[in-house]
Design a protein around this motif. Structure first.
Motif, PDB file in Angstrom:
ATOM      1  N   VAL A  53      25.156  39.209 -10.319  1.00 43.84           N
ATOM      2  CA  VAL A  53      24.007  39.026 -11.505  1.00 43.84           C
ATOM      3  C   VAL A  53      24.507  39.459 -12.771  1.00 43.84           C
ATOM      4  N   CYS A  54      25.933  40.012 -12.897  1.00 41.53           N
ATOM      5  CA  CYS A  54      26.441  40.017 -14.357  1.00 41.53           C
ATOM      6  C   CYS A  54      27.045  38.460 -14.941  1.00 41.53           C
ATOM      7  N   ASP A  55      27.014  37.730 -14.021  1.00 44.70           N
ATOM      8  CA  ASP A  55      27.262  36.470 -14.477  1.00 44.70           C
ATOM      9  C   ASP A  55      26.221  35.727 -14.982  1.00 44.70           C
ATOM     10  N   VAL A  56      26.076  35.800 -16.317  1.00 38.70           N
ATOM     11  CA  VAL A  56      24.686  35.098 -16.907  1.00 38.70           C
ATOM     12  C   VAL A  56      24.368  33.698 -16.666  1.00 38.70           C
ATOM     13  N   GLU A  57      25.365  32.867 -16.441  1.00 41.05           N
ATOM     14  CA  GLU A  57      25.420  31.381 -16.241  1.00 41.05           C
ATOM     15  C   GLU A  57      24.965  31.227 -14.779  1.00 41.05           C
ATOM     16  N   THR A  58      25.349  31.840 -13.839  1.00 41.28           N
ATOM     17  CA  THR A  58      24.875  31.951 -12.491  1.00 41.28           C
ATOM     18  C   THR A  58      23.484  32.244 -12.666  1.00 41.28           C
ATOM     19  N   MET A  59      23.198  33.482 -13.024  1.00 41.16           N
ATOM     20  CA  MET A  59      21.778  34.096 -13.156  1.00 41.16           C
ATOM     21  C   MET A  59      20.904  32.973 -13.583  1.00 41.16           C
ATOM     22  N   GLU A  60      21.098  32.086 -14.735  1.00 40.58           N
ATOM     23  CA  GLU A  60      20.466  31.375 -15.224  1.00 40.58           C
ATOM     24  C   GLU A  60      19.898  30.184 -14.238  1.00 40.58           C
ATOM     25  N   SER A  61      20.948  29.681 -13.354  1.00 39.33           N
ATOM     26  CA  SER A  61      20.947  28.682 -12.456  1.00 39.33           C
ATOM     27  C   SER A  61      20.040  29.058 -11.269  1.00 39.33           C
ATOM     28  N   LEU A  62      19.435  30.151 -11.129  1.00 37.58           N
ATOM     29  CA  LEU A  62      18.643  30.759  -9.796  1.00 37.58           C
ATOM     30  C   LEU A  62      17.301  30.191  -9.846  1.00 37.58           C
ATOM     31  N   GLY A  63      16.743  29.756 -11.069  1.00 36.32           N
ATOM     32  CA  GLY A  63      15.376  29.439 -11.100  1.00 36.32           C
ATOM     33  C   GLY A  63      14.403  30.414 -11.280  1.00 36.32           C
ATOM     34  N   LEU A  64      15.004  31.810 -11.961  1.00 33.47           N
ATOM     35  CA  LEU A  64      14.037  32.847 -11.671  1.00 33.47           C
ATOM     36  C   LEU A  64      12.752  32.528 -12.314  1.00 33.47           C
ATOM     37  N   SER A  65      12.653  31.695 -13.503  1.00 32.12           N
ATOM     38  CA  SER A  65      11.474  31.344 -14.155  1.00 32.12           C
ATOM     39  C   SER A  65      10.281  30.758 -13.307  1.00 32.12           C
ATOM     40  N   ASN A  66      10.381  30.349 -12.031  1.00 32.93           N
ATOM     41  CA  ASN A  66       9.395  29.725 -11.162  1.00 32.93           C
ATOM     42  C   ASN A  66       9.059  30.897 -10.210  1.00 32.93           C
ATOM     43  N   MET A  67       9.510  32.031 -10.329  1.00 38.23           N
ATOM     44  CA  MET A  67       8.928  33.057  -9.593  1.00 38.23           C
ATOM     45  C   MET A  67       7.840  33.961  -9.908  1.00 38.23           C
ATOM     46  N   ASP A  68       7.047  34.282  -8.892  1.00 37.82           N
ATOM     47  CA  ASP A  68       5.728  35.216  -8.985  1.00 37.82           C
ATOM     48  C   ASP A  68       6.472  36.672  -9.540  1.00 37.82           C
ATOM     49  N   GLY A  69       7.787  36.967  -8.953  1.00 41.27           N
ATOM     50  CA  GLY A  69       8.172  38.378  -9.339  1.00 41.27           C
ATOM     51  C   GLY A  69       9.628  38.416  -8.827  1.00 41.27           C
ATOM     52  N   VAL A  70      10.324  39.295  -9.686  1.00 37.95           N
ATOM     53  CA  VAL A  70      11.569  39.440  -9.409  1.00 37.95           C
ATOM     54  C   VAL A  70      11.941  41.304  -9.114  1.00 37.95           C
ATOM     55  N   ILE A  71      12.354  41.365  -8.118  1.00 41.54           N
ATOM     56  CA  ILE A  71      12.658  42.813  -7.554  1.00 41.54           C
ATOM     57  C   ILE A  71      14.475  43.200  -7.904  1.00 41.54           C
ATOM     58  N   VAL A  72      14.722  44.115  -8.814  1.00 42.10           N
ATOM     59  CA  VAL A  72      16.056  44.348  -9.536  1.00 42.10           C
ATOM     60  C   VAL A  72      16.233  45.582  -8.427  1.00 42.10           C
ATOM     61  N   ALA A  73      17.086  45.475  -7.240  1.00 46.30           N
ATOM     62  CA  ALA A  73      17.263  46.553  -6.185  1.00 46.30           C
ATOM     63  C   ALA A  73      18.623  47.102  -6.420  1.00 46.30           C
ATOM     64  N   ILE A  74      19.072  47.274  -7.762  1.00 50.38           N
ATOM     65  CA  ILE A  74      20.555  47.445  -7.852  1.00 50.38           C
ATOM     66  C   ILE A  74      20.525  49.205  -8.493  1.00 50.38           C
ATOM     67  N   THR A  75      21.075  49.940  -8.068  1.00 47.44           N
ATOM     68  CA  THR A  75      21.382  51.138  -8.654  1.00 47.44           C
ATOM     69  C   THR A  75      22.738  51.741  -8.791  1.00 47.44           C
ATOM     70  N   SER A  76      23.731  51.212  -8.162  1.00 41.08           N
ATOM     71  CA  SER A  76      25.020  51.557  -8.257  1.00 41.08           C
ATOM     72  C   SER A  76      25.951  51.114  -9.472  1.00 41.08           C
ATOM     73  N   ASN A  77      25.208  50.190 -10.113  1.00 34.31           N
ATOM     74  CA  ASN A  77      26.036  49.636 -11.279  1.00 34.31           C
ATOM     75  C   ASN A  77      24.768  49.436 -12.423  1.00 34.31           C
ATOM     76  N   LEU A  78      24.815  50.149 -13.298  1.00 32.14           N
ATOM     77  CA  LEU A  78      23.754  50.335 -14.217  1.00 32.14           C
ATOM     78  C   LEU A  78      23.972  48.962 -15.129  1.00 32.14           C
ATOM     79  N   ASP A  79      25.214  48.537 -15.585  1.00 29.91           N
ATOM     80  CA  ASP A  79      25.182  47.140 -16.157  1.00 29.91           C
ATOM     81  C   ASP A  79      24.631  45.957 -15.458  1.00 29.91           C
ATOM     82  N   ALA A  80      24.695  46.031 -14.146  1.00 31.36           N
ATOM     83  CA  ALA A  80      24.241  44.966 -13.216  1.00 31.36           C
ATOM     84  C   ALA A  80      22.528  45.039 -13.125  1.00 31.36           C
ATOM     85  N   SER A  81      22.411  46.182 -13.273  1.00 28.22           N
ATOM     86  CA  SER A  81      20.811  46.507 -13.352  1.00 28.22           C
ATOM     87  C   SER A  81      20.124  46.042 -14.423  1.00 28.22           C
ATOM     88  N   VAL A  82      20.769  46.440 -15.569  1.00 29.03           N
ATOM     89  CA  VAL A  82      20.092  46.020 -16.781  1.00 29.03           C
ATOM     90  C   VAL A  82      20.286  44.664 -17.075  1.00 29.03           C
TER      91      VAL A  82
END
Length: 216
Positions: A53-82
């Motif tokens: 999830v820290c790879d912005v280019e990969t994240m942008e390819s996931l099509g998140l804009s089409n989702m009704d919701g996103v669950i960020v279930a990460i706590t072990s890495n603050l940078d990744a969560s943010v």
């Protein structure tokens, strides 16, 4: 259309949210950088992907804009969560739920745009999934592994129609127990009275048919 969610992070919490949402009929994209975790959840969800999830280019390819919701279930890495929260926000996702490790983490997530932040020790993955599924549900009670009792507001297409006309038992496998109007419970609702938007219906439904109440 079915509701769609992306789960970013597949620890025990993220996995349980993903599976519960998928079993209730939602379309689920599950993402984690650990290939083993992706493999474990793949058979339950619509799509499972190995990605950082820290790879912005990969994240942008996931099509998140089409989702009704996103669950960020990460706590072990603050940078990744943010990073995941920011990318989801910038993609215009209408609802972002994020898991926090502590109060400071929660404050950061709220500042950058998370709509709801939870402490997993207080709310289980299954409970969070039910919150996401709720939509127009004000009550969600588990009667058994397969059966739920739900209080749902009257859908727009039901307004002006009677229970007899809607025939919810046959058409949607929904068993109407009673109704609520103006805060008062209405037992033995007259099946020939047209429903108005100030009614809510209390129904019993098989878990697999909850998706029928999730339609947009």
């Amino acid at each position: 259309m079915k509701k769609s969610y992306a789960i970013l992070g597949l620890g025990k919490f993220g996995e349980s949210v993903a599976i519960e949402l998928a079993q209730a009929g939602a379309e689920v994209l599950a993402v984690d950088k650990d290939e083993e975790k992706v493999h474990e959840v793949a058979s339950y969800v619509t799509c499972a992907m190995k990605a950082d999830v820290c790879d912005v280019e990969t994240m942008e390819s996931l099509g998140l804009s089409n989702m009704d919701g996103v669950i960020v279930a990460i706590t072990s890495n603050l940078d990744a969560s943010v990073m995941a929260t920011i990318v989801a926000k910038e993609a215009g996702v209408p609802f972002i739920l994020a898991k926090s490790a502590d109060q400071i983490h929660a404050t950061v997530l709220k500042k950058i745009g998370a709509d709801k932040v939870i402490v997993p020790e207080k709310e289980s993955g299954m409970r969070v999934a039910r919150l996401l599924l709720a939509g127009n549900f004000s009550e969600f009670i588990e009667l058994s592994d397969k059966v739920r009792m739900i209080e749902t507001s009257v859908k727009e297409e039901w307004i002006g129609k009677t229970l007899r006309q809607l025939n919810l038992r046959q058409k949607q496998n929904l068993n109407v127990v009673c109704a609520r109007k103006g805060g008062e419970i209405v037992l033995n609702l007259d099946p020939d009275i047209p429903l108005t938007d100030d009614y809510s219906l209390i129904v019993i439904v098989d878990k697999k048919n909850i998706a029928k109440l999730m339609r947009k």
